[in-house]
Design a protein around this motif. Sequence first.
Motif, PDB file in Angstrom:
ATOM      1  N   THR A   2       0.834  -1.186   0.000  1.00 56.19           N
ATOM      2  CA  THR A   2       0.000   0.000   0.000  1.00 56.19           C
ATOM      3  C   THR A   2       0.872   1.240   0.000  1.00 56.19           C
ATOM      4  O   THR A   2       2.058   1.160   0.310  1.00 56.19           O
ATOM      5  N   PRO A  13      -5.579  -3.887   6.121  1.00 50.17           N
ATOM      6  CA  PRO A  13      -6.878  -4.472   5.844  1.00 50.17           C
ATOM      7  C   PRO A  13      -6.863  -5.090   4.457  1.00 50.17           C
ATOM      8  O   PRO A  13      -6.153  -4.622   3.573  1.00 50.17           O
ATOM      9  N   ASP A  14      -7.623  -6.132   4.313  1.00 53.83           N
ATOM     10  CA  ASP A  14      -7.644  -6.741   2.990  1.00 53.83           C
ATOM     11  C   ASP A  14      -8.399  -5.833   2.024  1.00 53.83           C
ATOM     12  O   ASP A  14      -9.072  -4.879   2.418  1.00 53.83           O
ATOM     13  N   GLU A  15      -8.239  -6.152   0.785  1.00 53.34           N
ATOM     14  CA  GLU A  15      -8.827  -5.295  -0.248  1.00 53.34           C
ATOM     15  C   GLU A  15     -10.338  -5.209  -0.098  1.00 53.34           C
ATOM     16  O   GLU A  15     -10.940  -4.162  -0.336  1.00 53.34           O
TER      17      GLU A  15
ATOM     18  N   THR B 190     -11.330  -7.995  11.477  1.00 54.38           N
ATOM     19  CA  THR B 190     -11.511  -8.496  10.122  1.00 54.38           C
ATOM     20  C   THR B 190     -10.255  -9.243   9.707  1.00 54.38           C
ATOM     21  O   THR B 190      -9.149  -8.787   9.994  1.00 54.38           O
ATOM     22  N   GLY B 192      -7.010 -10.361   8.054  1.00 53.74           N
ATOM     23  CA  GLY B 192      -6.061  -9.560   7.299  1.00 53.74           C
ATOM     24  C   GLY B 192      -5.594  -8.332   8.053  1.00 53.74           C
ATOM     25  O   GLY B 192      -4.655  -7.672   7.656  1.00 53.74           O
TER      26      GLY B 192
END
Lengths: 227, 204
Positions: A2, A13-15, B190, B192
């Motif tokens: 990122t 955070p994931d996409e 969450t 990740g």
Amino acid sequence: MTPESEPGTEYLPDEAALAHVSALLAGLPRPAIPAGVAARIAEAIASEAAAPPARQRRRPYLALAAAALVILAGGIGLTNLHRTAPTSTAASAADLASVANALEPDLHRLQTSIPAPVADNTTSLGYGAAGSAPSTPAPSPVNSAPNAAQATAGMTPAELADCIAAVGRSGQTASLVESVKLGSDPAIALAFISQDGTSADVLIVAPTCRPGSPQLLGRTTVLLPTG
Amino acid sequence: MTEQIGDAQLLADHVAGDPSALAELVRRHQDRLWSVALRTLGDSEEAADALQDAWISVFRNASSFRGESAVTTWLHRIVVNACLDRARRRSVRPTVPLPDEPDLQPMDPSDRQDERLVQLEIERALAALPMDQRAAVVLVDVEGWSVEDAAAMLGVPVGTVKSRCHRARAKLATQLAHLRNPSASDDVRTPGMVEAAPDREEVP
């Protein structure tokens, strides 16, 4: 990777999570401006617009800037002219002449009647006969333009405050803040009126005026007009 | 049918003395600018003050508009600057104001209560962001401006806007993770996500 992140130091955070956030934000409804706020803004603008007095109030201050610029352009040599290190905004006589041309039309009329200086480092700024020094104090222009300093010539109020501090006027209110041009370069005229209302210091600074780098291009003291 | 006058022409007309020109410009842009001010400051009174300051600044400094950007970009920059200035002045406040109820969309009987709650949660999370990140993400994600336009409005490099937006989204992703998975408890992250580090200065 990122943008500008370092492994182990950033949220990752994931996409899908990022996409979810973007979707949530994009889905926020746009609130309509409340009628009361819209009316208040309209009223404030109307107050500004319906102010022949406001424009008249500005004339003396604008004239101060014009006087300073004319003095500088004419090389009269009575001003406390200080220049910072050479920059692209360093004022040449030609530049300063064009500054005067860029000012409001009514200033040109005022410039033609700026009298000769009456004292060292001091210039009388009158509208009457050339060479006549004012004999009575100015009609307290400071009080007649309470909002003049809110005109920030493209600076944010914070930037303006920083600039004022940079030129050694920390905490003071400029009675004039006006955009002018030096050649093709923008500059800003600031005027600080003395407590007795009889004179003012006029400073011409570059828009990059900041703490530690005031970019002071010109400075003069003028006597305020009478009547 | 009359042809709509462009924003730049309206500004020029205002400078030339047309008393109605600025009013038309206000009418065109006030809702969008209100949205920016409200979401940037998170407080309707502050937003109203900032917007008024901004329009007065536009009134007085219209002649300084040089046409190097769209009028709307210029207007946004003035509004954002007014907001940031107000935010700096109130930075000593220890509390984060919640959005006022009247700032939400008008009540509609068909609205679902949970949608309104979600909206409140998002507004609350936005209000908790650092001001520079909030301003960037409001312009880009909420208002839909390009990163380049937002950079022009904020007066910072494009890379800085990207950085601020990324940080803002990452924080919001954590704050709003339960909206993505409503059944998860607050301490469930969450997948990740990793632990957050303190903010550092972004690199343009």
